[in-house]
Motif scaffolding. Structure first.
Motif, PDB file in Angstrom:
ATOM      1  N   SER A  29      39.526  37.587  37.675  1.00 54.20           N
ATOM      2  CA  SER A  29      39.079  38.337  38.853  1.00 54.20           C
ATOM      3  C   SER A  29      38.617  39.744  38.489  1.00 54.20           C
ATOM      4  CB  SER A  29      40.208  38.439  39.879  1.00 54.20           C
ATOM      5  OG  SER A  29      40.580  37.164  40.327  1.00 54.20           O
ATOM      6  N   GLU A  30      39.324  40.366  37.600  1.00 50.15           N
ATOM      7  CA  GLU A  30      38.983  41.734  37.220  1.00 50.15           C
ATOM      8  C   GLU A  30      37.720  41.811  36.354  1.00 50.15           C
ATOM      9  OE1 GLU A  30      43.386  43.824  37.261  1.00 50.15           O
ATOM     10  OE2 GLU A  30      42.574  43.135  35.354  1.00 50.15           O
ATOM     11  N   ASN A  31      37.369  40.715  35.710  1.00 53.50           N
ATOM     12  CA  ASN A  31      36.257  40.741  34.762  1.00 53.50           C
ATOM     13  C   ASN A  31      35.038  39.940  35.210  1.00 53.50           C
ATOM     14  OD1 ASN A  31      37.335  42.297  32.372  1.00 53.50           O
ATOM     15  ND2 ASN A  31      38.982  40.847  32.762  1.00 53.50           N
ATOM     16  N   VAL A  32      35.021  39.499  36.441  1.00 56.89           N
ATOM     17  CA  VAL A  32      33.897  38.697  36.921  1.00 56.89           C
ATOM     18  C   VAL A  32      32.681  39.604  37.171  1.00 56.89           C
ATOM     19  CG1 VAL A  32      34.509  38.825  39.378  1.00 56.89           C
ATOM     20  CG2 VAL A  32      33.268  36.853  38.530  1.00 56.89           C
ATOM     21  N   GLU A  33      31.542  39.125  36.778  1.00 59.89           N
ATOM     22  CA  GLU A  33      30.284  39.837  37.026  1.00 59.89           C
ATOM     23  C   GLU A  33      29.787  39.489  38.427  1.00 59.89           C
ATOM     24  OE1 GLU A  33      28.909  41.959  34.831  1.00 59.89           O
ATOM     25  OE2 GLU A  33      30.454  41.561  33.326  1.00 59.89           O
ATOM     26  N   ASP A  34      28.930  40.321  38.970  1.00 57.10           N
ATOM     27  CA  ASP A  34      28.420  40.102  40.325  1.00 57.10           C
ATOM     28  C   ASP A  34      27.791  38.723  40.503  1.00 57.10           C
ATOM     29  OD1 ASP A  34      29.276  42.562  41.179  1.00 57.10           O
ATOM     30  OD2 ASP A  34      27.356  43.545  40.821  1.00 57.10           O
ATOM     31  N   HIS A  35      27.107  38.240  39.506  1.00 59.60           N
ATOM     32  CA  HIS A  35      26.408  36.953  39.627  1.00 59.60           C
ATOM     33  C   HIS A  35      27.328  35.755  39.343  1.00 59.60           C
ATOM     34  CE1 HIS A  35      26.204  37.930  35.346  1.00 59.60           C
ATOM     35  NE2 HIS A  35      26.091  36.627  35.133  1.00 59.60           N
ATOM     36  N   GLN A  36      28.612  35.988  39.080  1.00 63.44           N
ATOM     37  CA  GLN A  36      29.544  34.920  38.719  1.00 63.44           C
ATOM     38  C   GLN A  36      30.550  34.587  39.822  1.00 63.44           C
ATOM     39  OE1 GLN A  36      31.057  36.835  35.164  1.00 63.44           O
ATOM     40  NE2 GLN A  36      29.963  35.354  33.890  1.00 63.44           N
ATOM     41  N   HIS A  37      30.290  35.017  41.033  1.00 66.17           N
ATOM     42  CA  HIS A  37      31.265  34.792  42.108  1.00 66.17           C
ATOM     43  C   HIS A  37      31.487  33.312  42.399  1.00 66.17           C
ATOM     44  CE1 HIS A  37      32.211  38.877  43.111  1.00 66.17           C
ATOM     45  NE2 HIS A  37      30.925  39.190  43.025  1.00 66.17           N
TER      46      HIS A  37
END
Length: 73
Positions: A29-37
């Motif tokens: 959750s802390e390392n997710v990129e915007d395009h990886q939701h």
């Protein structure tokens, strides 16, 4: 009569696994990129199901532990 120590060890094992899974979820959750939701949603749902199964397994062991303690008394 069922021994209490192995049951308690299984409960500890399930709790440790749940801790690891929740830690993984926090890291993801802390390392997710915007395009990886979308990937995050799939990962969190999968981890939640696994944690749910671990909680049920630990609960079964707690029931066994209570029964073993009652039989020992």
């Amino acid at each position: 009569m069922e021994s209490i120590r192995p049951i308690a060890d299984l409960i500890d094992h399930h709790l440790a696994e749940m801790d690891g899974l929740v830690t993984a979820l926090i890291f993801i959750s802390e390392n997710v990129e915007d395009h990886q939701h979308e990937l995050m949603r799939h990962a969190s749902v999968s981890l939640a199901y696994i944690v749910h199964d671990k909680i049920k397994a630990a609960n079964r062991q707690v029931s066994r532990l209570v029964q073993a303690a009652a039989n020992a008394a």
